[in-house]
Write a protein that holds these residues in place. Structure first.
Motif, PDB file in Angstrom:
ATOM      1  N   ALA A 163       0.649  -1.177   0.085  1.00  0.00           N
ATOM      2  CA  ALA A 163      -0.104  -0.016   0.009  1.00  0.00           C
ATOM      3  C   ALA A 163       0.829   1.291   0.118  1.00  0.00           C
ATOM      4  O   ALA A 163       0.713   2.149  -0.708  1.00  0.00           O
ATOM      5  CB  ALA A 163      -0.828  -0.060   1.229  1.00  0.00           C
ATOM      6  N   LEU A 164       1.889   1.038   0.745  1.00  0.00           N
ATOM      7  CA  LEU A 164       3.237   2.402   0.697  1.00  0.00           C
ATOM      8  C   LEU A 164       3.586   2.901  -0.526  1.00  0.00           C
ATOM      9  O   LEU A 164       3.905   3.790  -0.911  1.00  0.00           O
ATOM     10  CB  LEU A 164       3.889   2.192   2.007  1.00  0.00           C
ATOM     11  N   VAL A 165       4.080   1.603  -1.019  1.00  0.00           N
ATOM     12  CA  VAL A 165       4.462   1.723  -2.504  1.00  0.00           C
ATOM     13  C   VAL A 165       3.778   2.381  -3.483  1.00  0.00           C
ATOM     14  O   VAL A 165       4.085   3.067  -4.334  1.00  0.00           O
ATOM     15  CB  VAL A 165       5.102   0.321  -2.954  1.00  0.00           C
ATOM     16  N   GLN A 166       2.333   2.092  -3.329  1.00  0.00           N
ATOM     17  CA  GLN A 166       1.354   2.441  -4.207  1.00  0.00           C
ATOM     18  C   GLN A 166       0.929   3.783  -4.023  1.00  0.00           C
ATOM     19  O   GLN A 166       0.647   4.938  -4.915  1.00  0.00           O
ATOM     20  CB  GLN A 166       0.239   1.388  -4.349  1.00  0.00           C
ATOM     21  N   GLU A 167       0.950   4.237  -2.742  1.00  0.00           N
ATOM     22  CA  GLU A 167       0.424   5.408  -2.398  1.00  0.00           C
ATOM     23  C   GLU A 167       1.495   6.571  -2.263  1.00  0.00           C
ATOM     24  O   GLU A 167       1.003   7.714  -2.370  1.00  0.00           O
ATOM     25  CB  GLU A 167      -0.201   5.550  -0.987  1.00  0.00           C
ATOM     26  N   PHE A 168       2.701   6.260  -2.196  1.00  0.00           N
ATOM     27  CA  PHE A 168       3.609   7.399  -1.808  1.00  0.00           C
ATOM     28  C   PHE A 168       4.931   7.083  -2.825  1.00  0.00           C
ATOM     29  O   PHE A 168       4.681   6.831  -4.099  1.00  0.00           O
ATOM     30  CB  PHE A 168       4.016   7.278  -0.383  1.00  0.00           C
ATOM     31  N   ALA A 169       6.051   7.192  -2.354  1.00  0.00           N
ATOM     32  CA  ALA A 169       7.300   6.933  -3.131  1.00  0.00           C
ATOM     33  C   ALA A 169       8.197   5.927  -2.683  1.00  0.00           C
ATOM     34  O   ALA A 169       8.151   5.671  -1.291  1.00  0.00           O
ATOM     35  CB  ALA A 169       8.060   8.097  -3.068  1.00  0.00           C
ATOM     36  N   VAL A 170       8.697   5.137  -3.453  1.00  0.00           N
ATOM     37  CA  VAL A 170       9.661   4.085  -3.393  1.00  0.00           C
ATOM     38  C   VAL A 170      11.097   4.596  -3.916  1.00  0.00           C
ATOM     39  O   VAL A 170      11.063   5.219  -5.132  1.00  0.00           O
ATOM     40  CB  VAL A 170       9.171   2.728  -3.837  1.00  0.00           C
ATOM     41  N   VAL A 171      12.197   4.244  -3.314  1.00  0.00           N
ATOM     42  CA  VAL A 171      13.378   4.536  -3.989  1.00  0.00           C
ATOM     43  C   VAL A 171      14.043   3.191  -4.364  1.00  0.00           C
ATOM     44  O   VAL A 171      14.411   2.502  -3.623  1.00  0.00           O
ATOM     45  CB  VAL A 171      14.464   5.291  -2.744  1.00  0.00           C
ATOM     46  N   ASP A 172      14.424   3.129  -5.587  1.00  0.00           N
ATOM     47  CA  ASP A 172      14.747   1.890  -5.962  1.00  0.00           C
ATOM     48  C   ASP A 172      16.260   1.690  -6.262  1.00  0.00           C
ATOM     49  O   ASP A 172      16.770   0.819  -6.858  1.00  0.00           O
ATOM     50  CB  ASP A 172      13.927   1.245  -7.360  1.00  0.00           C
ATOM     51  N   ARG A 173      17.102   2.793  -5.977  1.00  0.00           N
ATOM     52  CA  ARG A 173      18.505   2.828  -5.694  1.00  0.00           C
ATOM     53  C   ARG A 173      19.064   3.441  -4.650  1.00  0.00           C
ATOM     54  O   ARG A 173      19.558   4.134  -4.585  1.00  0.00           O
ATOM     55  CB  ARG A 173      19.120   3.478  -7.223  1.00  0.00           C
ATOM     56  N   TRP A 174      18.536   2.926  -3.440  1.00  0.00           N
ATOM     57  CA  TRP A 174      19.203   3.392  -2.113  1.00  0.00           C
ATOM     58  C   TRP A 174      20.085   2.191  -1.628  1.00  0.00           C
ATOM     59  O   TRP A 174      19.548   0.931  -1.545  1.00  0.00           O
ATOM     60  CB  TRP A 174      18.152   3.496  -1.097  1.00  0.00           C
ATOM     61  N   PHE A 175      21.245   2.431  -1.336  1.00  0.00           N
ATOM     62  CA  PHE A 175      22.143   1.414  -0.947  1.00  0.00           C
ATOM     63  C   PHE A 175      22.468   1.780   0.592  1.00  0.00           C
ATOM     64  O   PHE A 175      22.648   2.686   1.033  1.00  0.00           O
ATOM     65  CB  PHE A 175      23.418   1.429  -1.782  1.00  0.00           C
ATOM     66  N   ALA A 176      23.121   0.362   1.390  1.00  0.00           N
ATOM     67  CA  ALA A 176      23.524   0.447   2.330  1.00  0.00           C
ATOM     68  C   ALA A 176      24.726   1.244   2.258  1.00  0.00           C
ATOM     69  O   ALA A 176      25.519   1.096   1.392  1.00  0.00           O
ATOM     70  CB  ALA A 176      23.860  -0.973   2.931  1.00  0.00           C
ATOM     71  N   SER A 177      25.479   2.045   3.479  1.00  0.00           N
ATOM     72  CA  SER A 177      26.676   2.839   3.331  1.00  0.00           C
ATOM     73  C   SER A 177      27.848   1.911   3.265  1.00  0.00           C
ATOM     74  O   SER A 177      28.893   2.467   2.810  1.00  0.00           O
ATOM     75  CB  SER A 177      26.676   3.502   4.559  1.00  0.00           C
ATOM     76  N   VAL A 178      27.641   0.751   3.846  1.00  0.00           N
ATOM     77  CA  VAL A 178      29.039  -0.053   4.037  1.00  0.00           C
ATOM     78  C   VAL A 178      28.572  -1.388   3.558  1.00  0.00           C
ATOM     79  O   VAL A 178      27.512  -1.800   4.161  1.00  0.00           O
ATOM     80  CB  VAL A 178      29.464  -0.204   5.388  1.00  0.00           C
ATOM     81  N   PRO A 179      29.413  -1.942   2.841  1.00  0.00           N
ATOM     82  CA  PRO A 179      29.129  -3.383   2.742  1.00  0.00           C
ATOM     83  C   PRO A 179      29.651  -4.457   3.889  1.00  0.00           C
ATOM     84  O   PRO A 179      30.576  -5.129   3.775  1.00  0.00           O
ATOM     85  CB  PRO A 179      30.193  -3.919   1.246  1.00  0.00           C
ATOM     86  N   SER A 180      28.914  -4.135   4.947  1.00  0.00           N
ATOM     87  CA  SER A 180      29.186  -4.886   5.977  1.00  0.00           C
ATOM     88  C   SER A 180      27.807  -5.099   6.851  1.00  0.00           C
ATOM     89  O   SER A 180      26.644  -4.842   6.163  1.00  0.00           O
ATOM     90  CB  SER A 180      30.097  -4.495   6.748  1.00  0.00           C
ATOM     91  N   SER A 181      28.058  -5.473   8.014  1.00  0.00           N
ATOM     92  CA  SER A 181      26.758  -5.758   8.915  1.00  0.00           C
ATOM     93  C   SER A 181      25.973  -4.557   9.462  1.00  0.00           C
ATOM     94  O   SER A 181      26.249  -3.549   9.026  1.00  0.00           O
ATOM     95  CB  SER A 181      27.353  -6.759  10.006  1.00  0.00           C
ATOM     96  N   THR A 182      25.308  -4.981  10.566  1.00  0.00           N
ATOM     97  CA  THR A 182      24.351  -3.708  11.108  1.00  0.00           C
ATOM     98  C   THR A 182      25.039  -2.345  11.509  1.00  0.00           C
ATOM     99  O   THR A 182      24.589  -1.257  11.217  1.00  0.00           O
ATOM    100  CB  THR A 182      23.282  -4.300  11.954  1.00  0.00           C
ATOM    101  N   GLN A 183      25.844  -2.920  12.366  1.00  0.00           N
ATOM    102  CA  GLN A 183      26.174  -1.408  13.045  1.00  0.00           C
ATOM    103  C   GLN A 183      27.046  -0.684  12.323  1.00  0.00           C
ATOM    104  O   GLN A 183      26.547   0.670  12.604  1.00  0.00           O
ATOM    105  CB  GLN A 183      27.050  -2.052  14.403  1.00  0.00           C
ATOM    106  N   PRO A 184      27.898  -0.860  11.583  1.00  0.00           N
ATOM    107  CA  PRO A 184      28.547   0.200  10.869  1.00  0.00           C
ATOM    108  C   PRO A 184      27.283   0.980  10.065  1.00  0.00           C
ATOM    109  O   PRO A 184      27.614   2.139   9.790  1.00  0.00           O
ATOM    110  CB  PRO A 184      29.364  -0.582   9.912  1.00  0.00           C
ATOM    111  N   ASN A 185      26.352   0.223   9.326  1.00  0.00           N
ATOM    112  CA  ASN A 185      25.478   0.925   8.784  1.00  0.00           C
ATOM    113  C   ASN A 185      24.324   1.667   9.446  1.00  0.00           C
ATOM    114  O   ASN A 185      24.253   2.810   9.117  1.00  0.00           O
ATOM    115  CB  ASN A 185      24.699  -0.119   7.785  1.00  0.00           C
ATOM    116  N   ARG A 186      24.036   1.346  10.747  1.00  0.00           N
ATOM    117  CA  ARG A 186      23.258   2.221  11.635  1.00  0.00           C
ATOM    118  C   ARG A 186      24.096   3.609  11.984  1.00  0.00           C
ATOM    119  O   ARG A 186      23.393   4.473  12.556  1.00  0.00           O
ATOM    120  CB  ARG A 186      22.806   1.355  12.815  1.00  0.00           C
ATOM    121  N   LEU A 187      25.311   3.349  12.241  1.00  0.00           N
ATOM    122  CA  LEU A 187      26.184   4.604  12.588  1.00  0.00           C
ATOM    123  C   LEU A 187      25.902   5.695  11.364  1.00  0.00           C
ATOM    124  O   LEU A 187      26.122   6.873  11.806  1.00  0.00           O
ATOM    125  CB  LEU A 187      27.606   4.184  13.032  1.00  0.00           C
ATOM    126  N   TYR A 188      26.113   5.090  10.336  1.00  0.00           N
ATOM    127  CA  TYR A 188      25.880   6.224   9.146  1.00  0.00           C
ATOM    128  C   TYR A 188      24.543   7.002   9.170  1.00  0.00           C
ATOM    129  O   TYR A 188      24.543   8.134   8.590  1.00  0.00           O
ATOM    130  CB  TYR A 188      26.050   5.254   7.609  1.00  0.00           C
TER     131      TYR A 188
END
Length: 510
Positions: A163-188
């Protein structure tokens, strides 16, 4: 000085403690709307950020292409080889039968991800990377897991997302900041750097990360921020947020979020943290394997509907994303060129090192606001450089732009990252945004109890955080199952805020 260095005493657990209003720090409320704060020129006065766990774009949104062909998703013919050395082993084809409760947690370490996107742990030079090692890596972890990581959700199985994809916006080129696990990415997400963290570094995490965050920039501009946490605020890995002056910015989600939304006093920068530990009395809703995706759907539905009913709705931009891909397949090549290091630091996870000059795998991202046309799809950003991409550093970059925040960028990474403010393209807010989303689904299979399970790496990091909040170098050795860890972190967070409240009332310095 951080509270973790001031208060190391264990206190008996009492009732759930809410950081007291008036005990220091910027209090809940939208200063621009209420007067007395920084000036925001545009219609968006409150940015709400909800970050879920460990799913790739193709895994969650790949088959949304059936609903909107503009989305760079799946055709149903994509494959990955079962072996990177033996072509005769065959291939695994994507399917639309992703389970709500996964049989195992796929690999998502730096080493695993190198195999997944390059087909090698040593040669990471291919541009673009072949994205051909997901199935082989999964199969090396558990026989049959390749089928799971190559599966995706049919749109009808995740009706809240659909429903959210249809009603609003989806970003189809959003990447994780680091090619690694959770914590490095959450810090970004809030600081545009992991301060050199590329893996689970217990010592660094226990000390807390020292970089400046968008929270402080918002506060310095006279605006407000608030963190609504469930179980444990992961944002306390930023050492600066452990200061007494920020005590009033932390709010137990269950006690505060719905009420604050209803009263129209959500802060300018609002962050919601999901539940990361799955126990019978407190089911995880972060979407991290092996947690039930149905619980994540319920959380997203609740957050959206609370915001939609809020008197602040016409001033809100809600962003929902995932910290990293969690080992699940994605077909879009990860950007490996033209990505700046945020601060020149080099990460180390022997025998590997990393200069932070390439991104992680694509993740699902939604942008929700009455200022966004229904069915919008965002692809690559328009600058600020020719190589800029949407990634987690886009959050502080966009907040800086929307709120007209003074001063420099946090790092070279948010200065480079694309901003998504252009998605707010309407000249007046929509009046047709749904008041309610479809009912969240029930699990497609019974959910097994995970209370006795050993901890994931991310959960181990959160237990390390809980220990540091109590002035302990490490958690008790017996705190090694989900149930025991949940009890430990709950006590630690309660005691931390109790001690902080006491210190603030006593007039101790920040």
């Amino acid at each position: 000085m951080s509270l973790s260095n001031c208060f190391g005493l264990w206190a008996p657990r009492g009732s759930r403690t809410t950081p007291a209003a008036g005990t220091g720090g910027t209090q809940t409320g939208n200063k621009d709307a209420g007067g007395g704060g920084g000036a925001i020129a545009g219609p968006i006065k409150t940015v709400v950020v909800l970050v879920m766990e460990n799913r790739s774009f193709d895994h969650m949104f790949g088959f949304m292409k059936r609903l909107n062909p503009e989305i760079d998703g799946l055709t149903g013919t994509e494959t990955n080889p079962l072996s990177l050395t033996n072509p005769a082993a065959g291939v695994v084809t994507v399917s639309d039968q992703a389970p709500f409760v996964d049989p195992a947690d796929p690999g998502h370490s730096y080493q695993d991800i190198a195999v997944q996107i390059f087909g090698s742990t040593t040669d990471t030079t291919a541009n673009p990377p072949p994205m051909n090692g997901f199935a082989a890596n999964a199969e090396s972890i558990q026989a049959g897991l390749s089928t799971t990581i190559m599966s995706a959700f049919a749109p009808e199985h995740i009706p809240v997302h659909t429903a959210l994809v249809q009603e609003f916006a989806v970003v189809d080129r959003w990447f994780a900041s680091v090619p690694s696990s959770t914590q490095p990415n959450r810090l970004y997400l809030h600081s545009a750097t992991s301060h050199g963290l590329m893996s689970n570094n217990t010592e660094l995490l226990a000390e807390g990360l020292p970089q400046k965050t968008i929270f402080e920039v918002v506060d310095e501009a006279g605006l407000t921020f608030g963190i609504y946490y469930q179980q444990v605020p992961n944002t306390l890995f930023y050492s600066n947020l452990r200061q007494l002056k920020y005590l009033g910015n932390f709010h137990p989600y269950d006690l505060s979020f719905l009420d604050d939304a209803q009263r129209g006093v959500l802060p300018n920068y609002t962050v919601i943290e999901p539940k990361y530990f799955n126990v019978v009395a407190d089911l995880a809703n972060d979407d991290h394997p092996v947690h039930d995706v149905a619980q994540g759907q319920k959380l997203i539905k609740e957050v959206y509907e609370a915001l939609r009913a809020s008197p602040q709705w016409n001033e809100i931009l809600l962003l929902i994303t995932y910290d990293e891909h969690g080992g699940f397949h994605d077909h879009v090549p990860t950007p490996v060129a033209g990505v700046p290091s945020p601060d020149g630091l080099v990460g180390s996870a022997p025998p590997y090192s990393f200069d932070f000059k390439r991104l992680g795998v694509r993740v699902p991202t939604l942008l929700i606001s009455p200022w966004i046309p229904a069915g919008t799809v965002l692809h690559e950003p328009n600058g600020p450089t020719s190589t800029s991409q949407y990634e987690h550093s886009s959050i502080p970059a966009t907040v800086k732009k929307l709120f007209n925040l003074p001063g420099p960028f946090l790092t070279a990474r948010d200065a480079w990252a694309g901003t998504f403010d252009g998605v707010l393209s309407l000249t007046a807010p929509r009046t047709d945004c749904p008041l309610q989303l479809p009912a969240a689904p029930s699990s497609l299979q019974p959910q097994p109890s995970t209370e006795s399970s050993l901890l994931s790496e991310f959960q181990e990091e959160l237990v390390t955080l809980a220990a540091s909040l109590q002035g302990q170098l490490s958690p008790p050795s017996e705190c090694n199952t989900v149930k025991k860890a949940h009890a430990y972190i709950t006590d630690a967070v309660d005691n931390f805020f109790k001690a902080a409240t006491t210190a603030s009332k006593a007039g101790l310095p920040n």
